[in-house]
Scaffold this motif. Sequence first.
Motif, mmCIF file in Angstrom:
data_model
loop_
_atom_site.group_PDB
_atom_site.id
_atom_site.type_symbol
_atom_site.label_atom_id
_atom_site.label_comp_id
_atom_site.label_asym_id
_atom_site.label_seq_id
_atom_site.Cartn_x
_atom_site.Cartn_y
_atom_site.Cartn_z
ATOM 1 N N LEU A 153 14.494 3.266 -72.206
ATOM 2 C CA LEU A 153 14.349 4.291 -73.232
ATOM 3 C C LEU A 153 15.168 3.914 -74.464
ATOM 4 N N SER A 154 14.529 3.955 -75.640
ATOM 5 C CA SER A 154 15.238 3.568 -76.864
ATOM 6 C C SER A 154 16.161 4.667 -77.365
ATOM 7 N N GLY A 155 15.827 5.936 -77.044
ATOM 8 C CA GLY A 155 16.635 7.017 -77.573
ATOM 9 C C GLY A 155 16.278 8.348 -76.950
ATOM 10 N N GLU A 156 17.100 9.354 -77.277
ATOM 11 C CA GLU A 156 16.901 10.726 -76.817
ATOM 12 C C GLU A 156 16.892 11.631 -78.039
ATOM 13 N N HIS A 157 15.905 12.559 -78.106
ATOM 14 C CA HIS A 157 15.695 13.375 -79.290
ATOM 15 C C HIS A 157 15.435 14.832 -78.896
ATOM 16 N N TYR A 158 16.046 15.750 -79.621
ATOM 17 C CA TYR A 158 15.824 17.189 -79.448
ATOM 18 C C TYR A 158 15.247 17.725 -80.761
ATOM 19 N N LEU A 159 14.131 18.459 -80.671
ATOM 20 C CA LEU A 159 13.436 18.905 -81.874
ATOM 21 C C LEU A 159 13.466 20.430 -81.993
ATOM 22 N N PHE A 160 13.608 20.921 -83.222
ATOM 23 C CA PHE A 160 13.569 22.348 -83.547
ATOM 24 C C PHE A 160 14.609 23.127 -82.739
ATOM 25 N N LEU A 161 15.861 22.875 -83.066
ATOM 26 C CA LEU A 161 16.979 23.445 -82.325
ATOM 27 C C LEU A 161 17.493 24.728 -82.948
ATOM 28 N N THR A 162 18.068 25.579 -82.116
ATOM 29 C CA THR A 162 18.867 26.687 -82.630
ATOM 30 C C THR A 162 20.232 26.128 -83.064
ATOM 31 N N ASP A 163 20.957 26.894 -83.853
ATOM 32 C CA ASP A 163 22.283 26.450 -84.312
ATOM 33 C C ASP A 163 23.209 26.182 -83.136
ATOM 34 N N ASP A 164 23.203 27.071 -82.151
ATOM 35 C CA ASP A 164 24.091 26.907 -80.997
ATOM 36 C C ASP A 164 23.735 25.657 -80.194
ATOM 37 N N GLU A 165 22.441 25.425 -80.020
ATOM 38 C CA GLU A 165 22.016 24.226 -79.301
ATOM 39 C C GLU A 165 22.475 22.971 -80.035
ATOM 40 N N VAL A 222 13.926 27.275 -95.231
ATOM 41 C CA VAL A 222 15.052 27.315 -94.299
ATOM 42 C C VAL A 222 15.253 25.920 -93.718
ATOM 43 N N GLU A 223 16.478 25.667 -93.275
ATOM 44 C CA GLU A 223 16.798 24.398 -92.627
ATOM 45 C C GLU A 223 16.302 24.396 -91.184
ATOM 46 N N ILE A 224 15.708 23.291 -90.775
ATOM 47 C CA ILE A 224 15.298 23.060 -89.405
ATOM 48 C C ILE A 224 16.162 21.934 -88.851
ATOM 49 N N LEU A 225 16.664 22.102 -87.637
ATOM 50 C CA LEU A 225 17.594 21.139 -87.064
ATOM 51 C C LEU A 225 16.961 20.365 -85.903
ATOM 52 N N SER A 226 17.220 19.072 -85.884
ATOM 53 C CA SER A 226 16.872 18.238 -84.736
ATOM 54 C C SER A 226 18.071 17.338 -84.447
ATOM 55 N N ALA A 227 18.095 16.736 -83.265
ATOM 56 C CA ALA A 227 19.230 15.893 -82.871
ATOM 57 C C ALA A 227 18.703 14.594 -82.286
ATOM 58 N N HIS A 228 19.381 13.484 -82.638
ATOM 59 C CA HIS A 228 18.851 12.161 -82.289
ATOM 60 C C HIS A 228 19.970 11.231 -81.836
ATOM 61 N N HIS A 229 19.673 10.467 -80.798
ATOM 62 C CA HIS A 229 20.584 9.404 -80.366
ATOM 63 C C HIS A 229 19.749 8.173 -80.050
ATOM 64 N N LEU A 230 20.183 7.016 -80.575
ATOM 65 C CA LEU A 230 19.510 5.751 -80.312
ATOM 66 C C LEU A 230 20.471 4.821 -79.583
ATOM 67 N N ARG A 231 19.937 4.098 -78.614
ATOM 68 C CA ARG A 231 20.756 3.339 -77.682
ATOM 69 C C ARG A 231 21.505 2.185 -78.346
ATOM 70 N N ILE A 232 20.873 1.498 -79.308
ATOM 71 C CA ILE A 232 21.452 0.287 -79.886
ATOM 72 C C ILE A 232 22.314 0.655 -81.086
ATOM 73 N N PRO A 233 23.640 0.528 -81.008
ATOM 74 C CA PRO A 233 24.530 0.968 -82.099
ATOM 75 C C PRO A 233 24.213 0.312 -83.433
ATOM 76 N N GLU A 234 23.831 -0.974 -83.409
ATOM 77 C CA GLU A 234 23.568 -1.699 -84.661
ATOM 78 C C GLU A 234 22.354 -1.144 -85.398
ATOM 79 N N LEU A 235 21.445 -0.500 -84.685
ATOM 80 C CA LEU A 235 20.284 0.134 -85.319
ATOM 81 C C LEU A 235 20.513 1.627 -85.546
ATOM 82 N N PHE A 236 21.295 2.235 -84.679
ATOM 83 C CA PHE A 236 21.590 3.659 -84.826
ATOM 84 C C PHE A 236 22.409 3.927 -86.087
ATOM 85 N N LYS A 237 23.344 3.042 -86.403
ATOM 86 C CA LYS A 237 24.226 3.261 -87.550
ATOM 87 C C LYS A 237 23.458 3.367 -88.868
#
Length: 363
Positions: free
Chosen positions: A125-137, A320-335
């Motif tokens: 898996l290249s990454g983990e992503h959360y879409l359309f989050l609440t502020d608390d999430e 309004v602002e919409i929030l999502s969260a993203h993490h990519l496994r390879i630091p050199e590409l994530f940065k």
Amino acid sequence: MAQLEITHHIKSKIKSDNPFCDGRFFQLLEESHSVGDETGWLPYHLKYQQDILPGYLKGHSYGEYIFDWAWADFYQRYRIPYYPKLIHAIPFTPVNAPKNLTQSADIFSELVAHSFENYQRTTQLSGEHYLFLTDDEAKIIESQGHKIMKSTQYHWQKKWDNFEHFLQSLKKGRRKMIKKERQKVKDSGIRIKTYRAHECLEIMPKVYELYLSTIAKKNSYAYLKEEFFQLLPKMMDESLLIFIAEYNSQDIAMSLFIDSEKALYGRYWGILAQYENEFPALHFEMCYYQGMDYCFKNDIPLFEAGAQGEHKLWRGFEPVEILSAHHLRIPELFKPICDYIDQQNQEVENRILELRKYLPYKS
């Protein structure tokens, strides 16, 4: 903590005041085969007792409404696969509802942590992503090392007693425009019919036909199968609201909504192609003004009319602002992607400030 497991089916109904968060909608997508191998949304849910963090393994980025195609192209330049990826989202559904089927914020935090650990172990898996989050999430997920990204939607809040009071809050030009649009529909001879819950069963074949008309116009792909619309009134009965436009004894357009006590969600729209240019104001009537009327009648405070669309701004929907969260496994590409997200977040904040200047309300 008790044993966690990966499950490919959501079967149990969890108590929730949001129709997207009690399991029914996910079950509907699975039972209608709208998610699975054929559509490229492979269920990959993390379960602890009765609490579930929905997830999907994806080999593409279609049907998400948060766009990462440029990231996939970036990976491709280095000949590194961007897919498969893991996303936590409600498939094909850009609504701001909790993306977890849990009863407790503490349990959600643990599920997020365990999902991240599992993703880190699953090296393909290249990454983990959360879409359309609440502020608390978003706060919880950010603490795991995910990058929060902002985008924009347009929402309407019920701040008035009725539609006429809403109109009186608008500047003269916009008030005149909306009244003219509604009057055009009334004068056209179109009759708008309302269907709720089990009443919708009889009209679902027509609803599906009209849904396909929108897909064809956009040259898009029909992720939602005919079975989805057949099962929808049975599985989402008390939350289902449909408006049908009848003209010359023919049903020519539909708009479909999911409602709750806290929000009305506009989901699908369709019109027969031969009538689209003849009745240009019908889209606004069916997708916006009928929804506003419904919110007034049922005291629903929030109306989310779907993704994108700056034309909503002129009709009272606020950016309004919409929030999502993203993490990519390879630091050199994530940065560098994090740097891009920082730039986008600032642009979104500035754009919302600019867009608010064009709201139709009186000062």
